[in-house]
Design an enzyme around this catalytic site. Structure first.
Site, PDB file in Angstrom:
ATOM      1  N   ASP A 307       0.857  -1.168   0.000  1.00  0.00           N
ATOM      2  CA  ASP A 307       0.000   0.000   0.000  1.00  0.00           C
ATOM      3  C   ASP A 307       0.909   1.239   0.000  1.00  0.00           C
ATOM      4  O   ASP A 307       2.138   1.140   0.091  1.00  0.00           O
ATOM      5  CB  ASP A 307      -0.931  -0.035   1.230  1.00  0.00           C
ATOM      6  CG  ASP A 307      -2.193   0.768   1.001  1.00  0.00           C
ATOM      7  OD1 ASP A 307      -3.237   0.425   1.574  1.00  0.00           O
ATOM      8  OD2 ASP A 307      -2.147   1.738   0.214  1.00  0.00           O
ATOM      9  N   GLU A 496     -10.831   6.203   4.048  1.00  0.00           N
ATOM     10  CA  GLU A 496      -9.859   5.548   4.922  1.00  0.00           C
ATOM     11  C   GLU A 496     -10.042   5.985   6.379  1.00  0.00           C
ATOM     12  O   GLU A 496     -11.171   6.179   6.838  1.00  0.00           O
ATOM     13  CB  GLU A 496      -8.433   5.819   4.395  1.00  0.00           C
ATOM     14  CG  GLU A 496      -8.280   5.342   2.947  1.00  0.00           C
ATOM     15  CD  GLU A 496      -6.858   5.352   2.457  1.00  0.00           C
ATOM     16  OE1 GLU A 496      -6.625   5.703   1.296  1.00  0.00           O
ATOM     17  OE2 GLU A 496      -5.956   4.987   3.229  1.00  0.00           O
TER      18      GLU A 496
HETATM   19  C1  GLC Z   1      -4.391   4.133  -0.171  1.00  0.00           C
HETATM   20  C2  GLC Z   1      -5.266   2.946   0.151  1.00  0.00           C
HETATM   21  C3  GLC Z   1      -5.285   1.887  -0.931  1.00  0.00           C
HETATM   22  C4  GLC Z   1      -5.075   2.541  -2.280  1.00  0.00           C
HETATM   23  C5  GLC Z   1      -3.676   3.126  -2.301  1.00  0.00           C
HETATM   24  C6  GLC Z   1      -3.410   3.898  -3.598  1.00  0.00           C
HETATM   25  O1  GLC Z   1      -3.731   4.585   0.996  1.00  0.00           O
HETATM   26  O2  GLC Z   1      -5.035   2.294   1.390  1.00  0.00           O
HETATM   27  O3  GLC Z   1      -6.549   1.215  -0.843  1.00  0.00           O
HETATM   28  O4  GLC Z   1      -5.206   1.574  -3.313  1.00  0.00           O
HETATM   29  O5  GLC Z   1      -3.428   3.994  -1.196  1.00  0.00           O
HETATM   30  O6  GLC Z   1      -4.238   5.038  -3.657  1.00  0.00           O
END
Ligand code: GLC
Length: 609
Positions: A307, A496
Site C-alpha cells: 500500500d 480511509e
Molecule cells: C491508499 C489505500 C489503498 C489505495 C492506495 C493507492 O492509501 O489504502 O486502498 O489503493 O493507497 O491510492
C-alpha cells in the site's frame, strides 16, 4: 532441463538481460506528481500510479489518456523498453476522472446479491479505465468490516465471507473480460491482504493523535479536507484504520482468507498488502502470511504490491523496512514520493547480501509474467473514449442503484404514485457529492456537482407526472401540507481512517430536517446515504418508511425507479444493523435492529393516489 512455455521463455530471456538496477526499477511504483521527467526511462520504473484525486490539471478523459500514455511512452525510452503499467483506484468506476460513470460503492453492491450485475460493472469499469491507457485497478477490496466505525466499511461488500468472495470473483472476471491479454482487460488488485477489516478500535498508530498531521504528513496534506485534523480526530478519525487485527489463526483462515482464495481461482494476478497488523506484526513485513500462506500454501503466482508508503510503518529504520518487506514476499513497492531512496536502499541491501538476488529475480519474474499476461508487450489498441460515461454504462449503474436500495420499514408509503404531492427535503437530495461518497474525483470526495450525474431532486422531478407536484425544501420547512415527505440525509464523505468514528448517530441537522418535514406531511420516509449502518433505533418509530440507500453514485434515477414503483425494492442487507452504539463491533453478543438478509420488497401498485 525445465521445459518453458513460449511466454516463460520470453520472460526468462528478458530477465537474463536485465541489470540489477533495471530489476529494482521494475519493483518501484512512484506517484505521478513525484516522478521526475526522464526518470521512468532512467530507472526503468515498473509502474506509476494516481493516488486518490491524482487527476490531470484539467480533469477530463482526454487529458487522462494523454497523461497516462505520456508515462507509458517514456518507458519505451528505457534500454529494454519494458512497458510501464499505470494504476488507479477505480473502486466504484473510474472515480477520480470527471465524467466517468460512478457506480454504487461495494456495500451497496453487496445488497444486490447480483454476481452478474457486479461482473457487468467490472466490465464497464475496465472499458472506461482502459480507454485512458490505465491497465491496473486497485480493486476489489475484499475487506470484511467487523467494526463499522471503520471509515473503509463501505469498501467492503458484506460481513458475510462467502458473499464477499462471490462478488469479488465476479468483479475480477468483469475487469478481465474475455482474456487477460485483451486490450480492455484491467489488472485487479485484491486488497488489503489480510484481515484489514478486523482491527481493534483504538489500535491504529497512523496519526498518533497529531493535530498537525495535515501539515506534517505529505499524504494527508493532499487530502484537501475542509474540516481541521483536530475536528476529525475529535470525531474518531484514525482510531481503527491501519490498526492491529487481534484474532486467532482459525478466524483469520475462516473469515478473512477465503475471498483471496476465490480471487486467485478467478485468475487474480495482483494482491495488495494491508497497512494493518496481525497480532502485532505488520502485514507489509509478514513472512508467514505472505510467503508461506499466500504464495506457498495458496499458490499465488502473481505479484504483491504494497500500500501507499506501506513499508515505512514496519520499522523506524528505513533499511530494515526495505529488507523485511522484500524478504517477506513484497514484489513491488508503492513509494509515492521518495522512489530514489527506495531504489538506492534496496540496491545496497542486495549488494550487502541482506536481500538475496534470487528474491529480486522472483519479484521481477512475477511482475513481468503479469505484464506479459496482460499483453502489455504487444501494441494494443485502446477502447474509444466515447465509452466513458456512456448511456449503456449509466444504465448498468442505475440498475445497481435500484437493486441496492434496502427498504427496512414501509408503512403505507412505497411505492409512491407519480401523481402524489411530494415534499422532498434534505441537503443530500441536491448533492451529487454526498450521493457518491469518498473516492470520487478527490480522495475524500466532496459536495455538490462534483461530476456528471443525476441527484435525487433531479430524478424526482423527471419522474413525477407534473413538476409542480414536487416541492423541495433543504431543511424540511414549508407552509404547505403534503401527502408524503421524503427526507434524504447523508453521512459526510470521507476516505480511509479519516472516516473512522467513535459513534454512528444522526446529526442534529438530520433530526431537525426530519422533524420539520414530519410537521407538514401525512407520511414521512427517510433515505440514508451512508457508507455503513447508523444507529436509528430511537428515531425510526417516528418514520413511516426507511431506506438504506448507501452511497449510490452518479445515477440517482435508480432511486426514483423504486420509490415510484417502476421497479420493486429488492435489496437485502449485507451487514448487520446495530441496535445501539454498543453494538457497532460485530461480536456474538452484539444486538441488531436488523440483520444480514433483511430487506422488504414492494409491489408495483402505487400506495398513495
Ligand atoms: C491508499 C489505500 C489503498 C489505495 C492506495 C493507492 O492509501 O489504502 O486502498 O489503493 O493507497 O491510492
Amino acid at each position: 532441463m525445465t521445459q518453458h512455455t513460449p511466454s516463460q521463455t520470453f520472460i526468462e530471456n528478458l530477465l537474463s538481460e536485465m541489470t540489477l538496477a533495471e530489476k529494482i526499477g521494475q519493483m518501484t511504483q512512484p506517484e505521478k506528481n513525484s516522478v521526475k521527467k526522464g526518470d521512468i526511462a532512467r530507472f526503468s520504473l515498473g509502474s506509476v500510479l494516481s493516488g486518490g484525486g491524482g487527476n490531470p490539471t484539467e480533469n477530463n478523459p482526454r487529458n487522462w489518456r494523454e497523461m497516462v500514455l505520456g508515462f507509458i511512452e517514456e518507458s519505451q525510452g528505457s534500454r529494454l523498453k519494458i512497458p510501464l503499467i499505470y494504476g488507479v483506484d477505480a473502486v466504484h468506476g473510474h472515480n477520480n476522472m470527471f465524467g466517468a460513470t460512478i457506480f454504487p460503492h461495494n456495500i451497496a453492491l453487496g445488497a444486490t446479491r447480483d454476481t452478474d450485475l457486479v461482473r457487468r460493472i467490472g466490465r464497464a469499469t475496465a472499458l472506461e479505465v482502459a480507454a485512458t491507457g490505465v491497465r491496473w485497478d486497485f480493486a476489489p477490496a475484499v475487506s470484511i468490516p467487523y467494526d463499522i466505525r471503520w471509515g473503509r466499511s463501505f469498501e467492503g461488500y458484506s460481513q458475510d465471507t462467502q458473499l464477499v468472495g462471490q462478488l469479488a470473483a465476479a468483479y475480477i472476471e468483469g475487469l478481465r473480460g474475455e482474456s487477460w491479454n485483451s486490450p480492455s482487460s484491467v489488472l485487479p488488485s485484491v486488497k488489503h491482504f489480510v484481515a484489514d477489516g478486523a482491527t481493534t478500535f483504538g489500535s491504529s498508530r497512523r496519526i498518533s493523535g497529531d493535530p498537525n498531521a495535515l501539515q506534517n504528513d505529505a499524504t494527508l496534506a493532499n487530502a484537501h479536507v475542509d474540516a481541521s485534523m483536530q475536528a476529525l480526530l475529535d470525531l474518531g478519525a484514525w482510531q481503527l484504520d491501519q490498526g492491529n487485527s487481534e484474532i486467532d489463526e482459525q478466524t483469520l483462515r475462516e473469515v478473512h482468507l477465503p475471498p483471496y482464495k476465490r480471487a486467485i481461482e478467478a485468475g487474480a494476478l495482483n494482491i495488495m498488502t494491508s497497512y494493518s497488523s496481525w497480532n502485532g506484526v505488520k502485514m507489509h513485513g509478514h513472512d508467514y502470511l505472505v510467503n508461506t500462506v499466500l504464495k506457498g500454501e495458496m499458490g499465488f503466482e502473481g505479484f504483491i504490491v504494497t500500500d501507499w508508503e506501506g513499508i515505512d510503518q514496519i520499522d523506524a529504520d528505513y533499511y530494515t523496512c526495505v529488507v523485511k518487506s522484500i524478504n517477506a514476499g513484497i514484489d513491488m513497492v508503492m513509494v509515492p514520493f521518495k522512489y530514489e531512496r527506495f531504489i538506492e536502499t534496496l540496491t545496497r541491501a542486495v549488494e550487502a547480501g541482506d536481500v538475496p538476488l534470487s528474491r529480486i529475480d522472483d519479484a521481477v519474474r512475477r511482475i513481468l509474467h503479469t505484464k506479459h499476461a496482460l499483453g502489455l508487450f504487444e501494441n494494443q489498441p485502446l477502447p474509444e473514449l466515447e465509452v466513458v460515461g456512456s448511456r449503456a454504462h449509466r444504465e448498468i449503474a442505475r440498475e445497481a442503484v435500484r437493486k441496492s436500495q434496502v427498504l427496512l420499514k414501509n408503512e403505507g408509503v412505497f411505492p409512491l404514485s407519480k401523481n402524489a404531492r411530494v415534499l422532498l427535503a434534505g441537503s443530500a437530495a441536491n448533492d451529487l457529492g454526498a450521493q457518491c461518497g469518498g473516492w470520487t474525483i478527490s480522495w475524500m470526495g466532496g459536495h455538490g456537482q462534483i461530476t456528471e450525474g443525476t441527484n435525487v431532486l433531479e430524478a424526482f422531478k423527471a419522474t413525477l407526472s407534473r413538476p409542480e407536484l414536487l416541492t423541495y425544501s433543504e431543511d424540511g420547512t414549508t407552509d404547505q401540507r403534503f401527502e408524503v415527505g421524503v427526507v434524504v440525509i447523508a453521512e459526510e464523505p470521507a476516505a480511509e481512517g479519516m472516516g473512522d468514528r467513535f459513534e454512528l448517530k444522526l446529526t442534529d441537522a438530520h433530526i431537525q430536517t426530519i422533524q420539520n418535514a414530519r410537521a407538514h406531511c401525512d407520511k414521512v420516509a427517510v433515505l440514508l446515504f451512508s457508507g455503513r449502518p447508523y444507529v436509528v433505533t430511537e428515531h425510526i418509530s417516528g418514520w413511516d418508511a426507511f431506506v438504506a440507500s448507501w452511497l449510490p453514485g452518479s445515477e440517482g434515477q435508480g432511486i426514483a425507479d423504486v420509490v415510484f414503483g417502476d421497479f420493486p425494492f429488492t435489496g437485502k442487507l449485507g451487514f448487520h444493523w446495530p441496535y445501539s452504539q454498543q453494538d457497532l463491533q460485530l461480536t456474538p453478543e452484539s444486538k441488531h435492529l436488523f440483520k444480514i438478509g433483511d430487506g422488504l420488497t414492494t409491489l408495483k401498485t402505487p400506495v398513495t393516489i
